[in-house]
Motif scaffolding. Sequence first.
Motif, PDB file in Angstrom:
ATOM      1  N   PRO A  95       0.815  -1.222   0.000  1.00  0.00           N
ATOM      2  CA  PRO A  95       0.000   0.000   0.000  1.00  0.00           C
ATOM      3  C   PRO A  95       0.846   1.268   0.000  1.00  0.00           C
ATOM      4  CG  PRO A  95      -0.871  -1.589   1.577  1.00  0.00           C
ATOM      5  CD  PRO A  95       0.445  -2.124   1.098  1.00  0.00           C
ATOM      6  N   SER A  96       2.007   1.229   0.696  1.00  0.00           N
ATOM      7  CA  SER A  96       2.888   2.389   0.755  1.00  0.00           C
ATOM      8  C   SER A  96       4.335   1.927   0.647  1.00  0.00           C
ATOM      9  CB  SER A  96       2.685   3.168   2.066  1.00  0.00           C
ATOM     10  OG  SER A  96       3.613   4.240   2.174  1.00  0.00           O
ATOM     11  N   GLU A  97       4.913   2.026  -0.552  1.00  0.00           N
ATOM     12  CA  GLU A  97       6.308   1.617  -0.749  1.00  0.00           C
ATOM     13  C   GLU A  97       7.271   2.475   0.057  1.00  0.00           C
ATOM     14  OE1 GLU A  97       6.583   1.927  -4.993  1.00  0.00           O
ATOM     15  OE2 GLU A  97       6.439  -0.253  -5.234  1.00  0.00           O
ATOM     16  N   ASP A  98       6.877   3.741   0.317  1.00  0.00           N
ATOM     17  CA  ASP A  98       7.743   4.635   1.088  1.00  0.00           C
ATOM     18  C   ASP A  98       8.005   4.103   2.489  1.00  0.00           C
ATOM     19  OD1 ASP A  98       7.891   6.350  -1.027  1.00  0.00           O
ATOM     20  OD2 ASP A  98       6.392   7.758  -0.270  1.00  0.00           O
ATOM     21  N   GLY A  99       7.115   3.252   2.992  1.00  0.00           N
ATOM     22  CA  GLY A  99       7.259   2.729   4.342  1.00  0.00           C
ATOM     23  C   GLY A  99       8.140   1.497   4.445  1.00  0.00           C
ATOM     24  N   LEU A 100       8.614   0.970   3.318  1.00  0.00           N
ATOM     25  CA  LEU A 100       9.481  -0.208   3.345  1.00  0.00           C
ATOM     26  C   LEU A 100      10.822   0.127   3.992  1.00  0.00           C
ATOM     27  CD1 LEU A 100       8.846  -1.644  -0.233  1.00  0.00           C
ATOM     28  CD2 LEU A 100       8.100  -2.654   1.935  1.00  0.00           C
ATOM     29  N   LYS A 101      11.373  -0.848   4.688  1.00  0.00           N
ATOM     30  CA  LYS A 101      12.659  -0.664   5.366  1.00  0.00           C
ATOM     31  C   LYS A 101      13.786  -1.221   4.500  1.00  0.00           C
ATOM     32  CE  LYS A 101      15.285  -2.174   9.434  1.00  0.00           C
ATOM     33  NZ  LYS A 101      15.252  -3.031  10.660  1.00  0.00           N
TER      34      LYS A 101
END
Length: 276
Positions: free
Chosen positions: A193-199
């Motif tokens: 849903p939000s790639e920006d939140g991947l670590k």
Amino acid sequence: MSFNTSLTGLKAAQSDLSTISNNVANVGSNGFKKSVAAFGDLFASSPTQSTQQIAGLGTHLQSIKQQFTQGTLTSTGKTLDLAIAGEGMFIVKGDPPRSETSYTRNGAFSPDKDGNVLDATGQKLQVLPVDASGNVTGTGLGDLTTLQLPASKPGDPTVALANISIGQDGLVTATYADGTSGMLGKVAMASFPSEDGLKPIGDAHWQSTGNSGPPMINSAENGPLGSIHSGALESANVDVTEELVALIGAQRNFQANAKALETEGTIMSSIINLRV
């Protein structure tokens, strides 16, 4: 006060330089995604102050976000080199006891001595089970299995494996020396849903977090996952020319803030040396 303001500018320019330098350093890393630093201004005032008389307190680093845009696909001719044209990610899994699941765009895969298909970090490529018609029978994390290439035809060890092919939908087909074939599964792909939140964990690998949301797993050619291209790899999405222009801008920002510090130091020295 202007000392601190210029110092925040120096720190911001240094963060920008570090981000751009990392992008340029990884221009040759398969599946690498460039990062962009975002900054915001610092401002503080009391309820009784007029905001029209306050200059501000400088800047601060808001975030460094990776840009998951498509990289260039480069042909290699190797069947197990896989590239994604779309937003999906390959799913790979480490060895026990931790057996951590991570996600990558680096499709440089190769088999080990047991036939397990591994990525560049030694993690195993995951596939979804299929029925006799090649249709996926499960799309949960618990349905994933490791892609394993057979040395011979199941049930007949005298018939050797002749060829492996991977379609744009991710279907892995093994062809044997007697002309028969069998399906080994479909390459599992994930989107978030939000790639920006991947670590990011290095080597063009990421792990899911609460900010990214849970992975949505399916095979290629479903929704935004895109298609799989066998015999190709995705290059880093870094435009060297663009990064060099940004590097010049960051360097000038650093020099300008350093000059402001130098000027403030000159003013302070002049005040201290004043004689009444």
